[in-house]
Write a protein that holds these residues in place. Structure first.
Motif, mmCIF file in Angstrom:
data_model
loop_
_atom_site.group_PDB
_atom_site.id
_atom_site.type_symbol
_atom_site.label_atom_id
_atom_site.label_comp_id
_atom_site.label_asym_id
_atom_site.label_seq_id
_atom_site.Cartn_x
_atom_site.Cartn_y
_atom_site.Cartn_z
ATOM 1 N N ALA A 60 0.723 -1.376 -0.031
ATOM 2 C CA ALA A 60 0.105 -0.169 0.029
ATOM 3 C C ALA A 60 0.635 1.133 0.127
ATOM 4 O O ALA A 60 0.701 2.177 -0.691
ATOM 5 N N HIS B 286 3.916 1.588 -1.005
ATOM 6 C CA HIS B 286 4.509 1.605 -2.237
ATOM 7 C C HIS B 286 3.512 1.919 -3.665
ATOM 8 O O HIS B 286 4.084 1.611 -4.778
ATOM 9 N N GLY B 287 2.311 2.366 -3.301
ATOM 10 C CA GLY B 287 1.659 2.883 -4.366
ATOM 11 C C GLY B 287 0.364 1.868 -4.969
ATOM 12 O O GLY B 287 -0.033 2.168 -5.802
ATOM 13 N N ALA B 288 0.040 0.570 -4.013
ATOM 14 C CA ALA B 288 -0.611 -0.225 -4.578
ATOM 15 C C ALA B 288 -2.249 0.150 -3.807
ATOM 16 O O ALA B 288 -2.114 0.343 -2.815
ATOM 17 N N ARG C 88 -5.448 -3.647 -5.720
ATOM 18 C CA ARG C 88 -4.116 -4.184 -6.185
ATOM 19 C C ARG C 88 -3.256 -4.887 -5.104
ATOM 20 O O ARG C 88 -2.645 -5.810 -5.322
ATOM 21 N N HIS D 110 -1.415 4.632 -0.563
ATOM 22 C CA HIS D 110 -0.848 4.269 -1.860
ATOM 23 C C HIS D 110 -0.914 5.834 -2.529
ATOM 24 O O HIS D 110 -0.218 5.698 -3.761
ATOM 25 N N GLY E 97 8.151 6.288 0.852
ATOM 26 C CA GLY E 97 8.670 4.722 0.559
ATOM 27 C C GLY E 97 8.850 4.364 2.014
ATOM 28 O O GLY E 97 9.015 5.296 3.133
ATOM 29 N N LEU F 156 9.198 -8.147 2.756
ATOM 30 C CA LEU F 156 9.361 -8.294 1.209
ATOM 31 C C LEU F 156 8.184 -9.407 0.803
ATOM 32 O O LEU F 156 7.670 -10.131 1.411
ATOM 33 N N PHE F 157 7.880 -9.251 -0.594
ATOM 34 C CA PHE F 157 6.897 -10.171 -0.930
ATOM 35 C C PHE F 157 7.605 -11.518 -1.318
ATOM 36 O O PHE F 157 8.392 -11.390 -1.988
ATOM 37 N N MET G 72 7.930 -13.002 -5.127
ATOM 38 C CA MET G 72 8.524 -12.048 -6.076
ATOM 39 C C MET G 72 9.735 -12.086 -5.930
ATOM 40 O O MET G 72 10.663 -12.245 -4.773
ATOM 41 N N PHE H 295 8.427 -3.154 -7.698
ATOM 42 C CA PHE H 295 6.980 -3.045 -7.302
ATOM 43 C C PHE H 295 6.408 -1.711 -7.181
ATOM 44 O O PHE H 295 5.241 -1.363 -7.916
ATOM 45 N N PRO H 296 7.236 -0.658 -6.443
ATOM 46 C CA PRO H 296 6.544 0.771 -6.371
ATOM 47 C C PRO H 296 6.530 1.302 -8.039
ATOM 48 O O PRO H 296 5.534 2.120 -8.370
ATOM 49 N N ARG I 106 6.104 -0.453 -10.799
ATOM 50 C CA ARG I 106 4.784 -0.978 -11.420
ATOM 51 C C ARG I 106 3.704 -0.343 -10.981
ATOM 52 O O ARG I 106 2.875 -0.056 -11.803
ATOM 53 N N MET I 107 3.553 -0.021 -9.868
ATOM 54 C CA MET I 107 2.290 0.493 -9.195
ATOM 55 C C MET I 107 2.043 1.911 -9.929
ATOM 56 O O MET I 107 0.940 2.451 -10.101
ATOM 57 N N ARG J 199 13.735 -1.081 -2.281
ATOM 58 C CA ARG J 199 12.350 -1.223 -2.508
ATOM 59 C C ARG J 199 11.746 0.467 -2.176
ATOM 60 O O ARG J 199 10.859 1.010 -2.863
ATOM 61 N N ALA J 200 12.010 0.721 -0.944
ATOM 62 C CA ALA J 200 11.565 1.989 -0.539
ATOM 63 C C ALA J 200 12.284 3.349 -1.192
ATOM 64 O O ALA J 200 11.342 4.192 -1.308
ATOM 65 N N ARG K 162 11.726 4.724 -6.193
ATOM 66 C CA ARG K 162 10.919 5.884 -6.749
ATOM 67 C C ARG K 162 11.485 7.310 -6.429
ATOM 68 O O ARG K 162 10.834 8.273 -6.842
#
Lengths: 597, 384
Positions: free
Chosen positions: A502, A504-506, A510, B102, B107, B115-116, B119, B127-128, B130-131, B175-176, B179
């Motif tokens: 969330a 990070h933009g979802a 999503r 969101h 970040g 972590l996911f 993935m 991920f960020p 892509r979103m 990841r944070a 962006r």
């Protein structure tokens, strides 16, 4: 229950997040609505209708009076309690050591033992009962063995008596006991046992002071689940019992037309339901309602100190009793060499595994028989019965019907059950235990009661004998299965991963698609498998709801077993075993792949 | 051996060089965050109680406090997870009330990484992007750049479970920051790592902060970590901010006894004011000698009872008869490697801890021995 509940005027919470669809995703109690509506129509309404029919018209309470006055019914109710109690005791005696053995096994061995318990659990009650008929029959392997060994001269009448009823119901329900005890064993921290050993406790003391107290709730839950399930049994006693083994549920199914007797059948069903609910209520007093779905009792703080004092007082008495009687007994037993104890518990477990696997193995053997009769060992082997099953359009159309009903029931169960799981786990709904109890309650309602209650509704709604109708009926039991499994996997999802997505933009949808769904996918797949088998194996509801036109595979098997007893059911049994073994194999490799990641 | 080798970043110097280049060229990209009168209650429990805090663009601010002090709730409110009962949060002057997580564009690094698991490293880091709907080519470039920045280039196709704890932590950081967000939130990101790794990644985070110029809000209960990393620290206790200041100010001039005890090792002594002169006072502890102390805040009067802080490393063992020395009995001595820790009881009551370098002659004070303790005038600080 609708989304409207969350439409609080924005002014009421000026600084809170905006009240919008987003908030409903955060508090998705409304996802319970589809399942609740479904249950209102297919579960609550029919039961109300059933109760109404049982006292309708001029009859009043006269039907109930008849249930308790006519010895036939009254005595069979008492007998049913006796049989259920004996079965529960048998399952505890053989199931506990089995669960312990599996718990202590390691590696491949553990896997094999677990599979030996899980496999029969997935196979339909009818097929397992049929296997027992083969096993215990006059020309069955046990009689053959006894005669061959010269122990008896002529085959013994092993079937159509109380013992055969107890053994076969016990064998059918044994997996339930082993799995329930097993899950409570799995929850024990293994370090606690090691700590007990390190602090000077011998194997007996570890068992009595550490293992047994912690698994006692699991054992009790297992006993109660077996007892409650046995109360509603009718397939096994119908096929394996004699005239003196009439169980209560059998009275309801033995009528040609379920409406001919006015409301009397309904009153029988109501009594069976009441008795079952009474047992559940008493059990819930000690174990909490969570035992129904295999959950642990939610740790509720005692309401006031007086209650807590009572609880600790009760615990103190139990502890004292354990010290005064149990412990000296065990010390005396401690004089017995350890190998003897292992031998006894090992033998009990061995017998348990034998009763689980032998019928399946014998059925598989019989399926390759060349004989038209149930002869053991088969005089010659052939694929004759496979050919018959696969080429007979009657069998094939039943199979097709069962698959169609099963798939539709699975879709209904998975969609409604998964939505309900989200509604329960992710909302801030008060009284979650009560909602959960209601939604899983179909699992404890005897099948004959559900079937009879739906019968008249289906006649009126024109659903009798239709695939959607039967699928809906099967989904009544499928939804709770899906709910329990998916809710458990949802609770195991790391909410921080969802927060990470969330932040990070979802968007919430999503987050569900990219994070939550992948995490619960194994649970949903397992739940689909369960829901399908629940429908595919069902005989009871189909008996009431299929009408004249439609025949499911279990219904055709039922007719076959009742009138012919040829090896075709053994063929179906073997196919089902193969299907489930393949299913478990794929489930395991998928699971192993996940672990490797 | 090999796992430690791969965990400890070798490129901190490279980062620092990069930072120097950028800081010369660019201004800070960080946001200014203003927290105004923020409160959050759970039933009767007030997790965050009327908090005000101003965070400057590009600043590294740590929320420091014991567990249950409200620091994680406060961070959750900034991220947008937790609802807020009162008050507001402004980011670059605009209220973020009602803005879901969101859409805040921050970040965040989580405790235990989050972590996911399904993935790969590259997918996690991407991920960020892509979103945000970034194109494939641009995403690939940015992912690669960020992975290089954190020395993760060779792990791009691994799954999180195939990485060590330190590597997973760096993936979470990647990841944070992928962006280049104006704000990065960090919720106890180092708590799951062992001490050496923690220190290595602290250096890396510090260098990243200089390179990127983002505003960082960092939550920890580890005061050492807070001192090492932060531009400023906000100390929280029971949902309130009790003091905000630079690490040096918090350590040398804590506002109250809680901060004094929570940040660093401390000796808090009861003392009586003898005289006041200018911004200094003369105090007397127990029946011992008098000593000078620094003081700020409400004026003191002679005869008043106060609490005074002396950091253990400022206390010296001195020869008997030294001016202003206090006599004490040694309770225990602990050899800590680089220093020696001595716990002693003052003649007038009260415990004192001394941290000093290992004496060159190797002679440690014996238990029960009487020693003489002294500190310099500026080393004692009167607590409000």
């Amino acid at each position: 229950m609708g989304p409207g509940v969350n439409m609080v005027p924005a002014a009421a919470a000026p600084l809170g997040p905006r009240r919008s669809a987003r908030v409903n995703l955060r508090n998705p109690a409304w996802l319970l609505a589809p399942a609740l509506l479904f249950f209102a129509f297919f579960y609550v309404l029919p039961l109300v209708d059933l109760l109404h029919l049982s006292v309708a018209g001029e009859a009043g309470l006269s039907y109930y009076a008849r249930v308790f006055e006519v010895p036939l019914y009254w005595e069979s109710l008492v007998r049913t309690f006796g049989i259920a109690g004996a079965v529960a005791a048998l399952c505890a005696l053989f199931g506990y050591p089995t669960a312990l053995l599996i718990h202590r096994a390691r590696g491949t061995w553990k896997l094999v033992l677990t599979a030996a318990v899980v496999l029969p659990y997935f196979i339909s009650v009818l097929i397992r009962t049929y296997s027992w008929m083969v096993l215990l029959g006059r020309n069955g392997p046990i009689n053959k063995l006894l005669v061959a060994l010269g122990i008896v001269d002529a085959p013994l009448p092993l079937i159509f008596n109380r013992a055969s009823v107890l053994i076969s119901i016990g064998a059918v329900l044994l997996p339930l006991m082993v799995l329930t005890v097993g899950s409570s064993l799995a929850r024990i921290d293994p370090l606690v046992q090691r700590a007990a050993t390190a602090n000077g406790a011998g194997p007996l003391a570890v068992f009595w002071r550490v293992l047994f107290p912690q698994t006692l709730p699991g054992l009790l839950a297992g006993v109660l689940l077996v007892f409650i399930s046995a109360l509603g049994f009718f397939i096994t006693p119908s096929l394996l019992g004699g005239p003196a083994d009439q169980m209560f549920a059998m009275h309801i199914t033995q009528q040609a037309d379920f409406l001919a007797s006015g409301g009397f059948l309904q009153s029988l069903a109501a009594v069976l339901l009441a008795v079952t609910l009474l047992v559940v209520a008493v059990a819930a007093r000690f174990l909490g309602l969570e035992f129904i779905w295999g959950g642990q009792r939610a740790s509720k703080p005692a309401r006031d100190t007086a209650q807590r004092r009572l609880a600790s007082w009760r615990r103190a008495v139990l502890d004292r009793a354990a010290d005064l009687f149990g412990w000296p007994l065990l010390r005396a037993l401690g004089g017995v060499p350890a190998w003897l104890g292992r031998l006894v518990s090992g033998s009990l477990a061995a017998v348990a595994f034998l009763t689980l696997l032998l019928p399946i193995a014998i059925a598989a053997l019989i399926s390759f028989s060349d004989s038209a009769y149930m002869r053991f060992p088969p005089p010659a082997y052939s694929l004759r019965w496979y050919e018959k099953f696969l080429s007979d359009p009657v069998w094939m159309s039943s199979l097709g019907t069962s698959v169609a009903v099963g798939l539709l029931a699975t879709v209904i169960s998975v969609v409604l059950g998964t939505a309900a799981a989200f509604g329960l786990v992710r909302s801030s709904l008060p009284g979650k235990t009560a909602w959960m109890t209601f939604l899983v309650s179909p699992l404890i309602v005897p099948g004959v009661v559900l079937g009879l209650s739906l019968y008249s509704l289906f006649l009126r709604a024109g659903l009798a004998g239709s695939i959607p109708g039967l699928a809906a009926a099967h989904a009544i039991g499928g939804i709770p299965l899906v709910l329990v499994i998916v809710a458990a996997s949802l609770q195991a999802v790391d909410t921080r991963q969802e927060q990470a997505a969330a932040v990070h933009g979802a968007s919430p949808l999503r987050v569900f698609w990219f994070v939550t769904l992948p995490a619960i996918r194994p649970g949903v797949l397992a739940a689909s498998f369960f829901a399908f088998l629940h429908s595919f194996d069902d005989l009871v509801l189909s008996m009431f709801l299929s009408g004249a036109r439609m025949t499911t595979l279990p219904l055709r098997l039922w007719g076959n077993v009742n009138y012919k007893l040829d090896p075709v059911p053994a063929v179906v049994a073997t196919f089902e075993v193969a299907l489930i073994v393949i299913g478990l194999f794929f489930a395991r490799s998928a699971w192993a792949a996940r672990q490797r990641r | 051996m090999s796992s430690i080798g791969t965990d400890i970043p070798l490129g901190a110097h490279a980062l620092r060089a990069q930072a120097a280049v950028r800081s010369a060229a660019s201004t800070s990209i960080g946001s200014r965050i203003a927290i105004r009168g923020l409160s959050r209650r759970f039933g009767r429990f007030t997790a965050v109680d009327n908090v005000d805090l101003q965070i400057e663009p590009g600043e590294f601010v740590t929320l420091l406090g014991p567990s249950g002090s409200g620091k994680t709730t406060l961070l959750g409110a900034i991220a947008g997870f937790a609802a807020v009962d009162e008050g507001d949060i402004l980011v670059d002057g605009r209220s973020v009330r009602g803005v879901p997580p969101h859409k805040r564009g921050f970040g965040m690094v989580f405790q235990h990484y989050a972590l996911f698991p399904h993935m790969t490293v590259a997918q996690n880091v991407g991920f960020p992007l892509r979103m945000a709907g970034l194109g494939r080519a641009e995403s690939t470039r940015r992912i690669g750049e960020t992975l290089e920045l954190l020395h993760l280039g060779e792990y791009a196709e691994r799954l999180p479970a195939q990485l060590s704890g330190g590597q997973q932590q760096r993936v979470a950081i990647a990841r944070a920051i992928v962006r280049r967000p104006p704000v990065v939130l960090m919720d106890e990101p180092l708590s799951a790592l062992d001490r050496r790794l923690r220190e290595a990644i602290q250096i890396e985070i510090r260098a990243l902060h200089r390179t990127l110029g983002t505003t960082i809000v960092f939550v920890t209960h580890d005061q050492g970590e807070a001192l090492a990393l932060s531009d400023r620290i906000a100390v929280l206790d029971k949902g309130r901010i009790v003091q905000v200041g630079t690490p040096g100010a918090l350590y040398r001039e804590p506002g109250n006894e809680f901060v004094a005890r929570f940040v660093g090792e401390s000796n808090v002594l009861d003392a009586r004011v003898l005289r006041v002169h200018g911004d200094g006072v003369v105090l007397q502890a127990g029946e011992g000698h008098s000593f000078e102390a620094r003081h700020a805040g409400a004026p003191l009067a002679a005869g008043q009872q106060v609490k005074v802080l002396v950091r253990p490393e400022r206390v010296a063992l001195v020869a008997p008869g030294t001016t202003a020395a206090l006599a004490a009995t040694v309770e225990s001595t602990v050899f800590l490697g680089e220093i020696l820790r001595i716990d002693a009881t003052l003649a007038g009551g009260g415990k004192v801890q001394v941290r000093c370098l290992d004496p060159r002659d190797g002679r440690l004070p014996a238990i029960g021995e009487t020693v003489h303790l002294a500190w310099q005038a500026g080393d004692a600080w009167v607590l409000a």
